[in-house]
Design an enzyme around this catalytic site. Structure first.
Site, PDB file in Angstrom:
ATOM      1  N   GLU A  46       0.837  -1.196   0.000  1.00  0.00           N
ATOM      2  CA  GLU A  46       0.000   0.000   0.000  1.00  0.00           C
ATOM      3  C   GLU A  46       0.879   1.254   0.000  1.00  0.00           C
ATOM      4  O   GLU A  46       1.848   1.360   0.752  1.00  0.00           O
ATOM      5  CB  GLU A  46      -0.883  -0.051   1.246  1.00  0.00           C
ATOM      6  CG  GLU A  46      -1.863   1.079   1.417  1.00  0.00           C
ATOM      7  CD  GLU A  46      -2.717   0.899   2.672  1.00  0.00           C
ATOM      8  OE1 GLU A  46      -3.672   1.667   2.848  1.00  0.00           O
ATOM      9  OE2 GLU A  46      -2.417  -0.031   3.464  1.00  0.00           O
ATOM     10  N   LYS A 115      -9.226   2.793  -2.193  1.00  0.00           N
ATOM     11  CA  LYS A 115      -9.494   2.034  -0.969  1.00  0.00           C
ATOM     12  C   LYS A 115     -10.892   2.369  -0.460  1.00  0.00           C
ATOM     13  O   LYS A 115     -11.322   3.526  -0.484  1.00  0.00           O
ATOM     14  CB  LYS A 115      -8.439   2.380   0.087  1.00  0.00           C
ATOM     15  CG  LYS A 115      -8.487   1.543   1.343  1.00  0.00           C
ATOM     16  CD  LYS A 115      -7.275   1.865   2.223  1.00  0.00           C
ATOM     17  CE  LYS A 115      -7.223   1.012   3.470  1.00  0.00           C
ATOM     18  NZ  LYS A 115      -6.007   1.281   4.281  1.00  0.00           N
ATOM     19  N   CYS A 170      -5.596  -3.291   2.021  1.00  0.00           N
ATOM     20  CA  CYS A 170      -5.390  -3.416   3.464  1.00  0.00           C
ATOM     21  C   CYS A 170      -6.678  -3.585   4.273  1.00  0.00           C
ATOM     22  O   CYS A 170      -7.239  -4.662   4.329  1.00  0.00           O
ATOM     23  CB  CYS A 170      -4.586  -2.223   3.975  1.00  0.00           C
ATOM     24  SG  CYS A 170      -3.847  -2.523   5.606  1.00  0.00           S
TER      25      CYS A 170
END
Length: 636
Positions: A46, A115, A170
């Site tokens: 990330e 994200k 994540c």
């Protein structure tokens, strides 16, 4: 992609926080290495282009601009490369800053994936800098000189050979409903996760469990890369995880806390995953309302294929850390199945033919355990030895010793006189050792067992195993028949393993000698020295090969071509190609020709993921043609 295998990698580069030029150099170096190794898709951590721990530097326009120029540099670097690279960076879209994954191939930005779930608790403050994909309206933007469509809609990327993958970042996988759920239900075979998860006591074990479960739940490959050495250690530490899973099983795990960059790579079998999904009706029902935007990747040059995964030559043998627990579970399934049947029909007795071979030994051990569970007297177990023309002293003595050790009732009934009379009745020459000679003995033994069971108000416990059923290595209405078959779900290699396990508990030389005895129906007279002359594996082939074929043919529906290729890898130091081809051809021929025996199979418990019960896992017409399979075997 060939034979359904896709080579993927998780990379952990060295980083310097906010030093985009350095980070790009590290990423390029890893991409070049991965391309040279034949990796098709690689994922980085990330925000790896800037470093995850930039904090309020994400507010600086200079860093954001340099991140975009870094992507331009990557695009130029990859212009002549086939590999698909997934990197993390901050991206301004329509006035908002997003934590994104950029999917790059052949000098083209295929897509940007923002994200969805931003952690904003404990040590995490991502909402301070980033907007969520949920805040995004669909938009077409120009980034790094490429026009891409970006939205909160899930994106499934489709390669030129048909592999599909999705991306999440994540915290997304830690959410109650991760984006990967919808991605997998929309067809993504593999999920790539760019992460920056820091290390805490106990967190790593939880993370591995989480990723394994998500891979299993979505029946997907899952490739995970997280930040490592070089990220700021101002308040937390990043260990650099690189892990690859396939349907709940970890294939590769990197070196955590390494100070050096690393690439963890392996091949994921998406054909196997797709077979699992097709067979799983729950997965099929769940995908009804799924949706995603498909993004087409660039065509690639064909590459020579080399299978680089380790292939287990004995897929039925437990590989758990606790072997004792696995063996006990298998035995308990068999015991519970038989115990229920005995209880249901109120049987106080059981009859078994005991030959001194592996199958009857395991069946007897299971029956003894079932009687003990039900508090029944072991003397109610009637073990019958039935010497014939091919019985050897070794197997006969082992059968008797085993029954004596277990404390069951022992009977001996020779079949020689009855079979000799039968040969006279049907006018068969006793010196002609053909199929009639053999099957007459097998049917006589079964008749004895059935009639004794009637006389004793008992149940005949069958001894035939899964491998014999697959090959049809049983006499129809002979050892093919019983009133309950405890071994029908257990292949030969596993039976040998289980008997060996029990021998370590009982510490008996008899069981060890049974394990070492050549597998034989003993229907042909012994040689002059009294040794077994009729060895099953000489006639139908090695059981370890056939069990390998059975597993991949039944469990995943693989073609002979793929099974042959995998067997070459698994048995590289054991069998040559000609031997594997010979017995694979035998398997394909026998499996189809012998289905009629399985169509009228007695009851028995399913033990593992493969079963041949006509009422359960395997329904097949007895007159199905094997031409397609044999033709492919010929072409090997």
């Amino acid at each position: 992609m060939k034979y359904g295998f896709v080579k993927v990698a998780a990379a952990v580069p060295a980083v310097k926080v906010a030093d985009v030029d350095y980070n790009i150099q590290q990423i390029e170096s890893i991409i070049a290495q991965a391309e040279g190794r034949g990796v098709e898709v690689i994922v980085f951590p990330e925000l790896c282009i800037t470093g995850y721990t930039c904090q309020d530097l994400y507010k600086e326009q200079l860093l954001l601009d340099r991140a975009e120029s870094g992507v331009i540099t990557l695009l130029d670097f990859t212009r002549k490369l086939d590999i698909i690279s997934i990197v993390g960076l901050p991206v301004v879209i329509n006035g908002l800053l997003y934590n994104c994954a950029a999917v790059i191939q052949g000098g083209q930005l295929l897509g940007l994936v923002p994200k969805t779930y931003l952690p904003n608790y404990a040590e995490f403050y991502e909402k301070r800098w980033f907007a969520s994909a949920q805040d995004m309206n669909p938009i077409t933007c120009i980034y790094a000189g490429n026009t891409v469509s970006v939205s909160a809609e899930p994106q499934v990327f489709v390669t030129s050979d048909g592999m599909k993958f999705g991306v999440e970042i994540c915290e997304d996988v830690w959410a109650p409903i991760p984006p990967s759920n919808n991605l997998a239900l929309s067809g993504a075979d593999i999920i790539f996760n760019l992460s920056a998860s820091n290390e805490l006591i106990g967190k790593h074990a939880y993370l591995k469990s989480l990723l394994a479960q998500q891979s299993a739940r979505t029946i997907s490959g899952y490739v995970y890369a997280s930040s490592g050495f070089g990220e700021s250690t101002q308040d937390v530490v990043y260990g650099g995880n690189a892990m690859i899973f396939e349907n709940g099983k970890m294939l590769v795990e990197g070196d955590r806390f390494s100070f050096s960059p690393q690439i963890q790579q392996c091949q994921i079998d998406i054909e196997k995953l797709r077979v699992e999904r097709r067979q799983n009706t729950t997965f099929i029902n769940a995908q009804r309302h799924s949706h995603a935007v498909e993004v087409t990747c660039k065509p690639v040059q064909p590459h020579d294929f080399e299978l680089q995964r380790t292939i287990d030559p004995h897929p039925f043998i437990p590989k758990n850390e606790d072997m004792q627990s696995a063996c006990e579970e298998i035995l308990n399934i068999q015991v519970a199945g038989l115990a229920k049947r005995l209880y249901h029909i109120n049987a106080q007795k059981a009859v078994l033919g005991i030959s001194g071979g592996l199958d009857s030994t395991l069946a007897l051990l299971v029956t003894v355990k079932a009687f003990d569970k039900l508090d029944l007297n072991r003397k109610g177990i009637i073990g019958i030895t039935m010497p014939g023309f091919g019985t050897t002293d070794r197997t006969h003595n082992n059968a008797v010793k085993l029954m004596q050790t277990l404390g069951v009732t022992i009977r001996e009934i020779s079949i020689a006189k009855a079979v000799t009379q039968h040969f006279k009745d049907i006018e068969h020459d006793i010196e002609v050792h053909d199929i009639t000679y053999e099957n007459s003995q097998a049917r006589e033994r079964t008749q004895i067992l059935m009639d004794v069971a009637n006389k004793e108000n008992a149940i005949v416990v069958g001894t035939g195993d899964l491998s014999e059923l697959a090959l049809g290595w049983a006499t129809y209405n002979g050892d093919h028949m019983s009133m309950y078959g405890v071994n029908v779900g257990v292949p030969k290699t596993l039976i040998r393993y289980l008997v060996t396990y029990v021998s370590s508990e009982m510490a008996t030389e008899t069981l060890l000698d049974i394990v070492d005895t050549p597998i034989s129906p003993e229907l042909i007279p012994a040689d002059e020295q009294g040794n077994i002359q009729q060895k099953t594996e000489d006639l139908v082939g090695p059981y370890e090969l056939h069990d390998f074929f059975i597993y991949y043919f039944l469990r995943y529906g693989f073609s002979p071509k793929k099974i042959f290729m995998m067997a070459q890898k698994a048995f590289a130091n054991t069998y040559d190609d000609a031997t594997i081809k010979k017995w694979l051809t035998t398997f394909c021929r026998r499996f189809f020709n012998q289905q009629f025996k399985r169509s009228c199979l007695p009851d028995g418990p399913k033990v593992g993921s493969v079963s041949l019960s006509p009422r359960g896992d395997w329904r097949m017409p007895s007159d199905a043609s094997n031409a397609l399979w044999l033709k492919e075997c010929e072409s090997l």
